[in-house]
Design a protein around this motif. Structure first.
Motif, mmCIF file in Angstrom:
data_model
loop_
_atom_site.group_PDB
_atom_site.id
_atom_site.type_symbol
_atom_site.label_atom_id
_atom_site.label_comp_id
_atom_site.label_asym_id
_atom_site.label_seq_id
_atom_site.Cartn_x
_atom_site.Cartn_y
_atom_site.Cartn_z
ATOM 1 N N LYS A 11 0.896 -1.158 -0.062
ATOM 2 C CA LYS A 11 0.013 -0.097 0.155
ATOM 3 C C LYS A 11 0.702 1.158 0.116
ATOM 4 O O LYS A 11 1.887 1.344 0.435
ATOM 5 N N ILE A 12 0.556 2.484 -1.072
ATOM 6 C CA ILE A 12 1.580 3.150 -1.461
ATOM 7 C C ILE A 12 1.506 4.547 -1.333
ATOM 8 O O ILE A 12 -0.285 4.754 -2.098
ATOM 9 N N VAL A 13 1.044 5.257 -0.959
ATOM 10 C CA VAL A 13 0.366 6.830 -1.143
ATOM 11 C C VAL A 13 1.330 7.581 -2.091
ATOM 12 O O VAL A 13 3.162 7.927 -2.054
ATOM 13 N N ILE A 14 0.996 8.241 -2.406
ATOM 14 C CA ILE A 14 1.759 9.414 -3.330
ATOM 15 C C ILE A 14 0.518 10.625 -3.579
ATOM 16 O O ILE A 14 -0.293 10.573 -3.760
ATOM 17 N N PRO A 15 1.365 11.740 -2.408
ATOM 18 C CA PRO A 15 0.327 12.876 -2.564
ATOM 19 C C PRO A 15 1.044 13.699 -4.351
ATOM 20 O O PRO A 15 1.756 13.551 -4.967
ATOM 21 N N THR A 16 0.125 14.010 -4.395
ATOM 22 C CA THR A 16 0.012 15.079 -5.835
ATOM 23 C C THR A 16 -0.545 16.115 -5.879
ATOM 24 O O THR A 16 -2.001 16.834 -5.412
ATOM 25 N N CYS A 51 0.235 -3.470 -5.967
ATOM 26 C CA CYS A 51 0.148 -2.784 -4.974
ATOM 27 C C CYS A 51 -1.382 -2.660 -5.039
ATOM 28 O O CYS A 51 -2.322 -2.354 -6.389
ATOM 29 N N THR A 52 -1.727 -1.061 -4.531
ATOM 30 C CA THR A 52 -2.580 -0.426 -4.640
ATOM 31 C C THR A 52 -2.379 1.108 -4.050
ATOM 32 O O THR A 52 -1.595 1.408 -2.878
ATOM 33 N N PHE A 53 -2.264 2.166 -5.182
ATOM 34 C CA PHE A 53 -1.725 3.260 -4.576
ATOM 35 C C PHE A 53 -2.917 4.466 -4.278
ATOM 36 O O PHE A 53 -3.648 4.105 -4.616
ATOM 37 N N PHE A 54 -2.949 5.127 -3.865
ATOM 38 C CA PHE A 54 -3.559 5.682 -2.988
ATOM 39 C C PHE A 54 -2.914 7.376 -3.811
ATOM 40 O O PHE A 54 -1.708 8.250 -2.467
ATOM 41 N N LEU A 55 -3.473 7.706 -4.237
ATOM 42 C CA LEU A 55 -3.604 9.475 -4.401
ATOM 43 C C LEU A 55 -3.832 10.518 -4.614
ATOM 44 O O LEU A 55 -5.726 10.234 -4.119
ATOM 45 N N VAL A 56 -3.493 11.089 -3.256
ATOM 46 C CA VAL A 56 -3.574 12.399 -2.917
ATOM 47 C C VAL A 56 -4.084 13.486 -2.449
ATOM 48 O O VAL A 56 -2.577 14.441 -3.571
ATOM 49 N N PHE A 81 -5.974 1.543 -7.777
ATOM 50 C CA PHE A 81 -5.358 2.788 -7.715
ATOM 51 C C PHE A 81 -6.882 3.549 -6.817
ATOM 52 O O PHE A 81 -8.499 3.620 -6.959
ATOM 53 N N ASN A 82 -6.491 3.926 -5.558
ATOM 54 C CA ASN A 82 -7.599 4.363 -4.811
ATOM 55 C C ASN A 82 -7.210 6.306 -4.344
ATOM 56 O O ASN A 82 -6.373 6.492 -4.932
ATOM 57 N N ILE A 83 -8.863 6.912 -4.646
ATOM 58 C CA ILE A 83 -8.115 8.327 -4.737
ATOM 59 C C ILE A 83 -8.752 8.996 -3.904
ATOM 60 O O ILE A 83 -9.841 8.781 -3.297
ATOM 61 N N ILE A 84 -8.449 10.053 -3.210
ATOM 62 C CA ILE A 84 -8.076 10.762 -2.029
ATOM 63 C C ILE A 84 -8.842 11.931 -2.168
ATOM 64 O O ILE A 84 -6.973 12.903 -2.017
#
Length: 300
Positions: free
Chosen positions: A3-8, A30-35, A87-90
């Motif tokens: 589980k990986i967080v990527i701030p953008t 992987c599950t990416f959390f785009l924040v 991908f999950n978007i937050i």
């Protein structure tokens, strides 16, 4: 599954960090959390309208944030379509560091990947202020900072900077060891000394423990004289040995802490060089998911 967080913030800099993460973990589930976070200014002046055509400022900024994240996902799927990746978007009305801290806790995040960007002149900041805030605030998850102009290269040559004055646990070093095993990397343990002298008994012990932790990966020890500053020394070392990733632990009196405190003129070039993996001091903080898997491993 990692589980990986990527701030953008939808900048080229953030996209470069996203590309790096997608390449680095292309063979892994992987599950990416785009924040993306936003904090629109409160309309408190009689000259400012709180709403335009019935749409409040906050709603407008929220909509832009969500659309921006959806655009990033479309771009990823167009250029890096990988069935192993989800991908999950937050999109959140919050401060970036506070939001990431909540996600790390709630989702048991393994890694945060963020872009770094420096300004110019008097506004120069080490790696970008948001990156430094994340590194200083997140106590239970590694942070991988990607320079804005860095093109992806598999990390087959990695450096681990240490002064051997602190005992490291296997759990703390696991993110680095896992990467080294994945890419069959060489780890170069680099010790920066202001003045070259023999190691103390404590330093010898800690070096011995590091060698045991790294016994399954190829590794070497390098002692180098400090040139102007720790950051400049590591920059030159990394350039001369063609290092693809620099790692260090973040704790009181560590190289990482020293580098964030160095005068700007001494560290001005550092943020433009190579990816930096900052591993938090676990201490009493609960370990993240990546650490738990191998805590039961004992060094013989």
């Amino acid at each position: 599954m990692k589980k990986i967080v990527i701030p953008t913030d939808f900048s080229d800099n953030a996209w470069n960090a996203t590309k790096y993460a997608l390449e680095l973990f292309k063979e892994e589930e992987c599950t990416f959390f785009l924040v993306n976070t936003y904090t629109p200014a409160i309309a408190n002046s009689r000259f400012m309208a709180a709403a335009i055509n019935g749409v409040t400022i906050e709603d407008s900024v929220s909509l832009a944030s969500k659309k921006g994240l959806q655009t990033v996902v479309k771009k990823i799927k167009k250029n890096y379509d990988n069935p192993r990746h989800k991908f999950n978007i937050i999109s959140s009305f919050n401060l970036l560091v506070d939001e990431i801290k909540e996600i790390v806790e709630e989702e048991n995040i393994d890694l945060i990947v963020t872009g770094t960007k420096g300004s110019s002149g008097l506004e120069e900041v080490f790696m970008g202020s948001n990156t430094v805030r994340i590194i200083k605030s997140i106590k239970n998850c590694p942070v991988l900072a990607i320079p804005e102009l860095f093109d992806y290269s598999s990390p087959i040559e990695m450096a681990f900077a240490t002064d051997f004055n602190r005992f490291y646990s296997l759990s703390e070093l696991q993110p680095l060891i896992t990467l080294a095993k994945t890419f069959k990397s060489v780890i170069r343990i680099v010790h920066v000394q202001y003045e070259i002298k023999a190691l103390t008994e404590l330093q010898h012990f800690n070096l011995g423990m590091l060698r045991k932790y790294f016994n399954e990966v190829e590794h070497y020890v390098h002692t180098v004289s400090e040139l102007n500053s720790v950051s400049k020394t590591l920059e030159i070392f990394s350039s001369e040995l063609d290092i693809h990733l620099l790692a260090m632990l973040n704790y009181q009196h560590s190289y990482m802490e020293k580098m964030t405190r160095e005068p700007v003129v001494k560290r001005i070039a550092f943020h433009t060089q190579i990816p930096l993996l900052v591993i938090p001091e676990l201490g009493m903080a609960p370990p993240s998911n990546a650490f738990k898997k191998e805590q039961k491993v004992l060094v013989k």
